[in-house]
Structures are given as C-alpha cells and as structure tokens.
Design a protein around this motif. Structure first.
Motif, mmCIF file in Angstrom:
data_model
loop_
_atom_site.group_PDB
_atom_site.id
_atom_site.type_symbol
_atom_site.label_atom_id
_atom_site.label_comp_id
_atom_site.label_asym_id
_atom_site.label_seq_id
_atom_site.Cartn_x
_atom_site.Cartn_y
_atom_site.Cartn_z
ATOM 1 N N UNK A 1 -0.400 0.226 -0.850
ATOM 2 C CA UNK A 1 0.936 0.822 -0.693
ATOM 3 C C UNK A 1 2.022 -0.168 -1.084
ATOM 4 N N UNK A 2 1.851 -1.435 -0.671
ATOM 5 C CA UNK A 2 2.842 -2.449 -1.040
ATOM 6 C C UNK A 2 2.892 -2.636 -2.554
ATOM 7 N N UNK A 3 1.735 -2.619 -3.195
ATOM 8 C CA UNK A 3 1.683 -2.758 -4.655
ATOM 9 C C UNK A 3 2.436 -1.608 -5.319
ATOM 10 N N UNK A 4 2.220 -0.387 -4.821
ATOM 11 C CA UNK A 4 2.930 0.776 -5.348
ATOM 12 C C UNK A 4 4.435 0.622 -5.160
ATOM 13 N N UNK A 5 4.862 0.217 -3.956
ATOM 14 C CA UNK A 5 6.290 0.080 -3.679
ATOM 15 C C UNK A 5 6.919 -1.041 -4.500
ATOM 16 N N UNK A 6 6.177 -2.127 -4.712
ATOM 17 C CA UNK A 6 6.692 -3.206 -5.562
ATOM 18 C C UNK A 6 6.888 -2.715 -6.995
ATOM 19 N N UNK A 7 5.973 -1.891 -7.472
ATOM 20 C CA UNK A 7 6.127 -1.365 -8.830
ATOM 21 C C UNK A 7 7.355 -0.465 -8.919
ATOM 22 N N UNK A 8 7.655 0.256 -7.845
ATOM 23 C CA UNK A 8 8.846 1.106 -7.816
ATOM 24 C C UNK A 8 10.098 0.240 -7.807
ATOM 25 N N UNK A 9 10.086 -0.832 -7.030
ATOM 26 C CA UNK A 9 11.247 -1.718 -6.932
ATOM 27 C C UNK A 9 11.536 -2.362 -8.286
ATOM 28 N N UNK B 1 10.887 -1.195 -11.184
ATOM 29 C CA UNK B 1 11.198 -0.206 -12.200
ATOM 30 C C UNK B 1 12.648 0.231 -12.063
ATOM 31 N N UNK B 2 13.388 0.167 -13.140
ATOM 32 C CA UNK B 2 14.774 0.634 -13.141
ATOM 33 C C UNK B 2 14.767 2.156 -12.993
ATOM 34 N N UNK B 3 15.789 2.717 -12.345
ATOM 35 C CA UNK B 3 15.809 4.177 -12.160
ATOM 36 C C UNK B 3 15.674 4.962 -13.456
ATOM 37 N N UNK B 4 16.233 4.469 -14.546
ATOM 38 C CA UNK B 4 16.116 5.195 -15.814
ATOM 39 C C UNK B 4 14.689 5.179 -16.354
ATOM 40 N N UNK B 5 13.921 4.138 -16.006
ATOM 41 C CA UNK B 5 12.533 4.044 -16.462
ATOM 42 C C UNK B 5 11.576 4.749 -15.512
ATOM 43 N N UNK B 6 12.064 5.144 -14.338
ATOM 44 C CA UNK B 6 11.191 5.733 -13.333
ATOM 45 C C UNK B 6 10.595 7.051 -13.810
ATOM 46 N N UNK B 7 11.255 7.707 -14.748
ATOM 47 C CA UNK B 7 10.752 8.991 -15.237
ATOM 48 C C UNK B 7 9.374 8.865 -15.886
ATOM 49 N N UNK B 8 9.006 7.664 -16.343
ATOM 50 C CA UNK B 8 7.686 7.496 -16.943
ATOM 51 C C UNK B 8 6.586 7.492 -15.888
ATOM 52 N N UNK B 9 6.935 7.300 -14.615
ATOM 53 C CA UNK B 9 5.941 7.264 -13.546
ATOM 54 C C UNK B 9 5.775 8.610 -12.856
#
Length: 137
Positions: A84-92, A94-102
């Motif tokens: 879960x921490x790994x997932x949350x770190x990847x979210x942190x 990632x810029x909001x504009x790039x989040x659409x790729x996830x």
C-alpha cells in the motif's frame, strides 16, 4: 465491483483518486481532497504497521515464546502495508496531469459511486468501527 487479484482497499482508493483527478477542473478543492486522502491513507498504513509490531512485541514479552501463526499474521500485515505504501508513493510522485495514465476504470465511477466509496473507506477507520463504544461511554 472489485476484482479478486489485488487488494480491495487499494482498488477502491485508485477508483476514488481517478474520480477526484477527473473532476479537478470542475472543482479546484478536489486537488486538496486528493492530497489529503493520499496523506491520510499513508498515515493509516503506517499506524497499522506500528500496531502490528507493538502487539507482537507485547505478546512475545508476556508469553516469552514465539508463535509461528502470530509471526505469519504480522508478516502478512507488514507485506500488505508495504504494498500500500508503494502504491501511495507512486501516486505522490505522479503529477496530477500524468495521473490519467494510471486510471483503472474511472469511466465507471460517478459522483454516487465516489460517495459510496468514501463512506465504505471511512467505515474502515478505527473511529467509525468503535463509534458504538464512544456513544455508550
């Protein structure tokens, strides 16, 4: 619906973050909400890990012996917390504009679904689970 292979909570978190990211143009406060949720979930994961370690140490010191079942359970909690921490770190990172790729299935999450996800995730928090105890006291 949540598929079985991945952590259910993590999938719901992804769906909620997708919804928030998609609607940041409509409501700028959703950017703050997204950051708040990520920070709160990271904190919750850290607290869960600390509680598991503390409970294992308390059991070990009171009984003086190691139980393989307890160690395995703590190990599973630690593994789940790290994923879960790994997932949350990847979210942190990632810029909001790039989040659409996830995105997972963001087209299926609407406002009502997002509200339902928030209520479910909030019900998993310790205060919500112990509300009856607080009310009784």
């Amino acid at each position: 619906q949540v598929s079985g292979g991945e952590d259910e909570i993590q999938q719901l978190q992804k769906a909620l973050l997708d919804y928030l990211d998609e609607n940041t143009e409509i409501d700028a406060s959703l950017v703050f909400s997204r950051k708040f949720y990520v920070a709160q979930w990271f904190r919750d994961t850290t607290m869960e890990t600390e509680k598991a370690i503390k409970s294992q140490k308390d059991e070990d010191s009171s009984e003086g012996t190691h139980h393989a079942k307890d160690i395995e359970t703590t190990g599973q909690i630690m593994h789940r917390a790290e994923s879960r921490k790994k997932f949350l770190r990847s979210i942190i990172k990632t810029a909001p504009s790039q989040f659409s790729t996830l995105k997972m299935n963001s087209d299926t999450v609407d406002y009502e679904d997002a509200c339902l996800i928030v209520r479910y995730l909030a019900s998993m928090r310790p205060f919500a689970q112990s509300f009856d105890i607080y009310l009784t006291q």
